[in-house]
Structure formats: C-alpha cells, structure tokens
Design an enzyme around this catalytic site. Structure first.
Site, PDB file in Angstrom:
ATOM      1  N   LYS A 128       4.001 -38.444  40.062  1.00  0.00           N
ATOM      2  CA  LYS A 128       3.261 -38.084  41.267  1.00  0.00           C
ATOM      3  C   LYS A 128       3.804 -36.739  41.735  1.00  0.00           C
ATOM      4  CE  LYS A 128       2.418 -38.692  46.058  1.00  0.00           C
ATOM      5  NZ  LYS A 128       2.566 -37.229  46.198  1.00  0.00           N
ATOM      6  N   CYS A 141      16.992 -26.355  45.804  1.00  0.00           N
ATOM      7  CA  CYS A 141      18.098 -27.253  46.173  1.00  0.00           C
ATOM      8  C   CYS A 141      19.444 -26.623  45.860  1.00  0.00           C
ATOM      9  CB  CYS A 141      17.992 -28.559  45.397  1.00  0.00           C
ATOM     10  SG  CYS A 141      16.478 -29.410  45.732  1.00  0.00           S
ATOM     11  N   GLU A 184      20.591 -28.008  55.411  1.00  0.00           N
ATOM     12  CA  GLU A 184      20.034 -27.180  54.342  1.00  0.00           C
ATOM     13  C   GLU A 184      19.009 -26.234  54.985  1.00  0.00           C
ATOM     14  OE1 GLU A 184      18.231 -29.693  51.380  1.00  0.00           O
ATOM     15  OE2 GLU A 184      18.735 -28.306  49.769  1.00  0.00           O
TER      16      GLU A 184
HETATM   17  C1  SIN Z   1      16.563 -25.405  39.494  1.00  0.00           C
HETATM   18  O1  SIN Z   1      16.172 -26.096  38.568  1.00  0.00           O
HETATM   19  O2  SIN Z   1      17.206 -24.383  39.284  1.00  0.00           O
HETATM   20  C2  SIN Z   1      16.299 -25.738  40.934  1.00  0.00           C
HETATM   21  C3  SIN Z   1      15.730 -27.065  41.143  1.00  0.00           C
HETATM   22  C4  SIN Z   1      15.602 -27.494  42.574  1.00  0.00           C
HETATM   23  O3  SIN Z   1      15.593 -26.726  43.499  1.00  0.00           O
HETATM   24  O4  SIN Z   1      15.477 -28.704  42.768  1.00  0.00           O
END
Ligand code: SIN
Length: 485
Positions: free
Chosen positions: A179, A289, A386
């Site tokens: 999804k 992330c 974050e």
């Molecule tokens: C990445 O694969 O470099 C980043 C992945 C993410 O932000 O979850």
C-alpha cells in the site's frame, strides 16, 4: 503528464493478480509545487486489499518453487525497464512528490539498484550443514521464503522504498502486496506496470492504492495469510501496526523516524563537512528519515563552519522541481510546512539565532526557504523532534564525550554522521554512537550493498545487503537420522 513519453506508465487504479481493478470512487493526486490536481486514482477498499492478499497467497507456491536464477532474471528485466523509463518515472515522481527532477531520476536509479542487487543476491541464498551429535545423524539448515509479504510505504521515496522491499522479498521467493502512500501512488502504479511488462507472474507483485489507510492497514497486518509485514514511516504509526501484527505473530520490519546528529570535530576537514552536511540535510528538502536533524560543532571551529555553511546554503535554488537547476522543491503538504514553521518559531522564541531563511517563499506556497539557525540547545523542540524540512540547527560542544552523550540523548537511533581526521577518535565515536548507521566523513550513506535500518525507537530489521535478504527467509533445521541402518 502530457510530457510523459510512455503514457502507459500513468495508471489510475490498483493492481493485483496481474490485472488493473477499477473502483466507483476516486481520489485526487496533487502536485505540491503548484497545487494542481494531476491525476485521479481509483480508491481501493479493505475488501480490495483482501483480494490482493488472496492473489499473493495463490501465487506464492509457484513463485517460491521457481529456480532462483529464474526469479533473478525477472528482477533484472524489471530493473532494466526502470532504467529504460528513468526520465518518465522521474517526471511522474517529481509531479506527485515535488523533489527536483535530477533527484527524482536519481531515486529511480536508486530503486533500480535494489532490484539489481537482490537479483544477484537471489542466487546466493545458502543453507548450512552442521556437525551432528550422533554418528548416524546429519544436521542441515535450509533457508526458505517466509511467504506473503505486505508493506506500507511512505511518500518521501515513492519508488525506492517499494523497490527495496519488493526486490528482497521477490528474490527470496516471497510474494508481495504494497500500500503506497495516498499522496504518491503514481510511482507505485508505474512500478506495477513495469513489473507486468517484465513478466513478473500474476499475484507476485500487487499494489493497493487507497485512502482508507486504517482499514487497508488492518487487512495487511491482521490477515493470517500474510507472513511478514514491512513498514517505513513514523514511529507512532509503526508502533500501532506492530501491535496489530502481534495477533497473527507476523515477522515485522520497521524503518521509523530518526533524529540524526551530525558532529563536526575541530580536527575535521571543514569543507568536506559542509559538503556532507549539505547533502545529508537538503536531500529531498530535508524530508528523509536519515536527514541530519541536529548539527553539533566543536566550539573552536563553529564560527568558521557557520560562515562556510551559510555561503553554501545561499547558493541553493528553490523552485518547481521540473525547472532546470532546482535544488530544493516544495514540502509535501500544508501540514508539513506548518510543522517546520512551528518548530522554527519556538526555537527563535527560546533564543535561537536566525542566519537565513526562516519562512515560506510566499504565504500560500509549500516552498520553505533553506534556513540556518544557531545557538540551539538540547532542550529545544527543534532538537528533540524530527524537523523533516530544510532547516539546519547548529549547537556547539566542547568535548568528545559530551558530543557522543548529546548525540545519543534521543529515543531514536537510525542514522548519525561525524567528521574527524583522527583515527583513534573515529573508532571511539563510531563505537559510542547508538545508531544503526553511522556516516564517517560521509553525508550520504544509503546504497543497496549496505544494511539500512535503525536501533531503539527507529525500528528493527534491515533493508539492502545480505541482512536485508535474511529478513525475508525462514531458517528450517532438518535432522536426518537412521544413517546406520
Ligand atoms: C534512504 O533510503 O536513503 C532514505 C529512506 C528514508 O528516508 O526513509
């Protein structure tokens, strides 16, 4: 959309059992750069998700039984199609997600690199033989695919987060239902179209695009036919989904939020550190992330570092990602902009100093200016949460041990970065940081050969590398006895 060379890549409905499935209701896909509706996608329901799981379940035995070399060839064909259509896929991605075209095409190559890596790795799933206790016994260990895999993927990497999960799953012999994020389903549907063209058999790769995330998520986490669940997204949602998986004791992989420190020691090459920080912080407008969240600079070099950094930031070009030479696109949504702004305003109130940026390009746009803040402290919200936006927040430190302790003072543990030329310090800091991934004199660390993933509340499981494949394999012990008769 009219600029797509291959209009067949623009799909507007979910895909399972090798077919496209319509629905009576649709949802809009909006270009975050312009606010324009660029597509309407059929809104799949929880019942549709159940059908997709049924298709994946029905396809599993045949797919798992195929020789690894055959699965590998199909994955290779799929990756080649991604590269053949890199321009179109990049454009689709920019239009639905906002990142600059060069970065979007880079993401397609990044996604394809996982398909290639795992196509190769599919042929290297080795078992073991183990010396047995009794002379008339032999112990063997087989590696077998876990079964049907379900995944929920985020909007910040609409292609690569699917490609890296699906590549490992399919290489191992699992079938897959994903999804994609409701904001960015077009890249996922284009991936399905290319899987179809590559000859991936019906039911092996399935995409459910829908707005009822809770109901679809319930199917994917609670259906007993799903053996493994993989999620990339926020820590709060990840915790909820993991709870839902407990009822059927699924294997779970979670790639959740981060709060990456970026430490610059006085002995570092400051120009290299600025380059690394720019890459780590401003990739996808700060919406990854693994983006740097907290920058800790040793007191004696903070003035020089700040000056160099401000110069680099002033060169960034912000704008619609389809235009030439743009470095920073829009943020994904109004909520994302509002959150960045709230953190920034709170930091300013708490004593932070603003060097540049600090607002949207215009009041009604989603373009947030690249921003540099200094005088940040450990207590501020901008340190603890974050940011997920193009804001650099600088704090200073005196001693190495203090830097490590402050870097670790978070519930998250995804990525960390530091710059130093001192080999003793490099080992001490690398070992002391409580993170799943550490970039040492590197600001970009993601690649398919390496295990991507976190510790603490950033999740568990790994993606990419041999460890990423292991997450899709069960270990079966065979005890062969009676060999003396
Ligand atoms: C990445 O694969 O470099 C980043 C992945 C993410 O932000 O979850």
């Amino acid at each position: 959309m009219t600029k797509l060379h291959d209009q067949g890549l623009l799909k507007n409905s979910s895909y399972w059992h090798g077919e496209w499935h319509r629905s009576n209701t649709h949802f809009n896909i909006t270009n975050p750069a312009s606010g324009e509706v660029i597509a309407k996608v059929a809104d799949a329901s929880a019942a549709d998700a159940e059908q997709a799981v049924a298709a994946a379940h029905a396809a599993f035995a045949d797919w798992a039984a195929r020789p690894a070399a055959e699965r590998s060839q199909l994955l290779m064909r799929w990756q080649q199609l991604l590269l053949d259509h890199q321009d179109d896929l990049g454009l689709l991605l920019t239009l639905e997600q906002g990142k600059p075209l060069a970065e979007a095409k880079g993401e397609i190559a990044y996604g394809a690199s996982y398909l290639q890596w795992f196509a190769e790795e599919a042929k290297r799933v080795y078992g073991d033989t183990i010396p047995a206790k009794a002379a008339n016994q032999r112990i063997m260990v087989l590696k077998q695919p876990v079964g049907v895999v379900a995944a929920i993927t985020p909007w910040n990497f609409p292609n690569a987060m699917i490609a890296r999960k699906a590549a490992a799953a399919l290489a191992a012999g699992c079938t897959f239902v994903v999804k994609p994020a409701q904001l960015t389903p077009l890249s996922a549907l284009a991936l399905a179209e290319l899987a179809h063209r590559a000859g991936i058999p019906a039911g092996v790769f399935n995409v459910i695009a829908g707005t009822d995330a809770a109901a679809i998520g319930e199917v994917l986490t609670q259906d007993a036919r799903v053996a493994k669940f993989s999620f990339t997204g926020s820590t709060n949602i990840g915790k909820q989904l993991a709870k839902q998986c407990a009822g059927t004791v699924k294997r779970v992989s979670l790639e959740l939020g981060g709060n990456a420190p970026f430490i610059v020691f006085a002995d570092a090459d400051l120009d290299a550190a600025v380059d690394g920080l720019m890459a780590s912080k401003f990739r996808n407008a700060g919406q990854t992330c693994v983006c740097t969240n907290r920058v800790l600079v040793q007191q004696s070099v903070i003035a020089a570092f700040t000056e160099k950094l401000q110069q680099a930031i002033s060169k960034l070009k912000i704008g619609d990602g389809t235009r030439d030479n743009v470095d920073i696109g829009p943020l994904i949504s109004e909520d994302a902009c509002a959150k960045v702004d709230k953190l920034l305003q709170a930091a300013l109130k708490q004593g932070a100093k603003l060097h540049c940026g600090g607002k949207r390009q215009s009041a009604d746009s989603l373009f947030y200016l690249p921003t540099l803040l200094s005088d940040i402290t450990a207590e501020m919200d901008i340190t603890q949460q974050e940011i997920f936006g193009p804001v650099v927040a600088l704090q200073s430190f005196s001693e190495e041990a203090e830097a490590i302790a402050r870097a670790n003072a978070t519930e998250f543990g995804l990525a960390a970065y530091f710059y130093s030329r001192d080999i003793g310090r490099i080992w001490r800091v690398a070992e002391g940081l409580q993170y799943g991934m550490v970039g040492i004199n590197e600001g970009l660390i993601s690649n398919p050969a390496a295990p991507f993933g976190g510790v603490k509340q950033s999740g568990y499981g790994r993606e990419g590398s041999k460890y990423g494949l292991a997450d899709y394999l069960d270990t079966k012990y065979l005890c062969l006895g009676g060999l003396d008769r």
